[in-house]
Each structure stands twice: as C-alpha cells, then as structure tokens.
Design an enzyme around this catalytic site. Structure first.
Site, PDB file in Angstrom:
ATOM      1  N   GLY A  87     -49.480 -32.391  58.726  1.00 11.34           N
ATOM      2  CA  GLY A  87     -50.512 -33.254  59.275  1.00 11.34           C
ATOM      3  C   GLY A  87     -51.905 -32.771  58.896  1.00 11.34           C
ATOM      4  O   GLY A  87     -52.121 -32.224  57.816  1.00 11.34           O
ATOM      5  N   LEU A  88     -52.861 -32.986  59.804  1.00  7.12           N
ATOM      6  CA  LEU A  88     -54.258 -32.608  59.584  1.00  7.12           C
ATOM      7  C   LEU A  88     -54.826 -33.272  58.331  1.00  7.12           C
ATOM      8  O   LEU A  88     -55.559 -32.656  57.558  1.00  7.12           O
ATOM      9  CB  LEU A  88     -54.416 -31.082  59.495  1.00  7.12           C
ATOM     10  CG  LEU A  88     -54.024 -30.282  60.745  1.00  7.12           C
ATOM     11  CD1 LEU A  88     -54.156 -28.789  60.486  1.00  7.12           C
ATOM     12  CD2 LEU A  88     -54.879 -30.691  61.928  1.00  7.12           C
ATOM     13  N   CYS A  89     -54.472 -34.546  58.128  1.00  2.00           N
ATOM     14  CA  CYS A  89     -54.992 -35.271  56.965  1.00  2.00           C
ATOM     15  C   CYS A  89     -55.438 -36.676  57.371  1.00  2.00           C
ATOM     16  O   CYS A  89     -55.168 -37.657  56.680  1.00  2.00           O
ATOM     17  CB  CYS A  89     -53.961 -35.323  55.841  1.00  2.00           C
ATOM     18  SG  CYS A  89     -52.288 -35.805  56.325  1.00  2.00           S
ATOM     19  N   GLY A  90     -56.054 -36.760  58.534  1.00  2.00           N
ATOM     20  CA  GLY A  90     -56.597 -38.033  58.987  1.00  2.00           C
ATOM     21  C   GLY A  90     -55.514 -39.060  59.256  1.00  2.00           C
ATOM     22  O   GLY A  90     -54.448 -38.747  59.808  1.00  2.00           O
TER      23      GLY A  90
END
Length: 289
Positions: A87-90
């Site tokens: 994750g951590l990709c908008g």
C-alpha cells in the site's frame, strides 16, 4: 510543563515519520526511473512483432485458422486484475478494485472469475463473494520477463481448454508520476487494433512456413510481450503513485511540525509569562508584609 513535553514528543514523532516518508519517496523515484527504462527498452521488439502480426492478419483470408482469434459466445469471462503488493500509494489499488467491481457487474449475464496479480487485490477479493481462479503475489520487487511468461502461459492454457470465452486485463496505465489511467483491455480472443492492420494491397513477402503457422506461433509470443508491458506499466504507475503520495505526506508532516512548533512556542511563552507574574506577585506580597 507536562503539556509542553507532550508537544515536544509529538514534534519528534512527526519529524521521524517525515524522514521515513522522504526516504520512501526517494526509493519510489529510483524504482520509477528503472521501470521507465524497462518500458523504453522493450518497445522496439514489441513494435516489430506488432507490425508483423498486423501485416499477416491483413493478408489472412480466414481468421478461423488462428484459434486465438476465434470469437465465441461470451458465457465465461476471466478478469486479470493487476494491483500492487503493498500500500502507501494513494488511490492506486482502490481505483483498480473499484473498476474490477464495476466490470463484474457489467457481466451479470456471464460467469466471471478473477486472476489476481498483486497482494492487495487478493486481500480484498478473497473476503468478497467472487470466484478467484488464480492468484500471483510478491513478485513486483523482483519483476522479470519470466513472470510475464508464467502469467500468460497460464491464461493461454485455460483459454485453449475453453474454460473461458474472453479474457480481459484491468490495470493502471502509467502516464506520469501524478497521473495513472485505469485500463480495461481485451486480451483474448486476440484482436489487432484497426490502426495496426496494414493494407493487404502492399507488397507481400514469401513466408516459410505458411502465414497461418507463423501467426499461431507468434501471437502467443506477442501476448507474452503484452503481459510484460502491462506489468511494467502497472509497476511504473505504482511507483509514481507512491512517490506522489509520499511527497504529499512529507509536505503535510512539514506543515504539521510548523504548526506544532508555533503552538509549542505560544504555550511556552504563556507558561513563562505565568511564572513571571507569579514571581512578581510573590515579590509584591513580601514587600507588603
């Protein structure tokens, strides 16, 4: 003073998080550059193969001689959903999953199964009432053409067994670090783009073996190349989305530190003013006594 200590701890915590997001942004930028280089490197081979297929397709009389180009009534559909492993990709993963949901609804009259590429898609859909045919995770960190071959060969095998009548890819197309487009692309049966098909009036060549045999041999090769392109596009889009998300997180952390510092200084100033007032009041009391 306890309140001031809490503010100092909060500032230190935000600065620590800011260092992490800044480092993640730099890592994503480096991976994005490598992904773009890979996309550029494979294009010449892909274009030549595409042109050859277009030329042969235009000259072929009966497309039924090429099994991968035969259209069947659509009763069973395989959706290959390409998400990220992390994750951590908008909104990168959310946009793909939402489009896959919409596509499943569009095929209400057909039986739909999913081929999930990427951990995030698997984590989401295995908790939903949808049939998962196959999944492949944890390979984007060390992505290679072998992965594209494995995915494509699996799809070709189950398609040629007539377990599915249509195969579509759903993935994020890379445009820039701040723009990714969700694409739904028909994979099988194979249909050359109209722009690709050249006029059969141009000069033909002598082929050995015949055109049908060559097409049946190079279309699977072309499909492997297309899968590799899709994986590279998705990987580049993921890194671009992560770089942008981490840049925004870093800027937000900087703004939060700024606001907390102002609040800390004001609280400290108020505390000092209160202490001075207490000292002055105590001194005045002593004078009066």
């Amino acid at each position: 003073m306890a309140n001031l200590r809490e503010i100092r701890k909060r500032i230190a915590s935000v600065r620590s998080t800011q260092q992490i997001t800044k480092a993640m942004k730099m890592v994503a930028a480096a991976k994005l550059r490598r992904a773009q280089e890979n996309i550029v490197a494979f294009r010449p081979y892909s274009y030549e193969l595409r042109d050859l297929i277009a030329h042969l397709t235009a000259l072929m009389g009966d497309k039924k001689e090429v099994p991968l180009m035969i259209h069947r009534p659509v009763q069973k559909v395989l959706l290959v959903v390409v998400t990220a492993d992390r994750g951590l990709c908008g909104a990168f993963n959310h946009n793909i999953i939402r489009r896959a949901h919409e596509r499943v609804q569009e095929y209400q009259d057909s039986e739909v199964e999913l081929y999930l590429v990427g951990r995030k898609g698997l984590e989401y859909f295995r908790k939903r009432p949808v049939t998962i045919n196959t999944s492949k995770i944890n390979f984007f960190n060390d992505l290679s053409f072998h992965d594209a071959v494995e995915v494509t060969d699996t799809i070709l095998r189950i398609y040629q067994e007539q377990r599915f009548d249509r195969v579509e890819f759903i993935y994020n197309e890379f445009k820039s670090a701040v723009q990714q487009n969700v694409i739904v692309e028909q994979f099988l049966p194979f249909v050359p783009d109209e722009e690709m098909v050249k006029s059969p009036e141009q000069v033909d060549f002598l082929y050995e073996p015949d055109k049908k045999t060559i097409l049946n041999a190079i279309i699977p090769r072309h499909l492997r190349v297309q899968t590799w392109r899709i994986l590279l596009e998705s990987n580049a889009a993921e890194q671009g989305a992560r770089m942008t998300a981490m840049e925004n997180a870093t800027d937000n952390a900087e703004e939060m530190v700024h606001q907390l510092t102002i609040f800390y200084n004001r609280s400290r100033q108020a505390s000092i003013t209160t202490e001075i007032s207490e000292i002055v009041s105590g001194a005045e009391a002593l004078k009066e006594s």
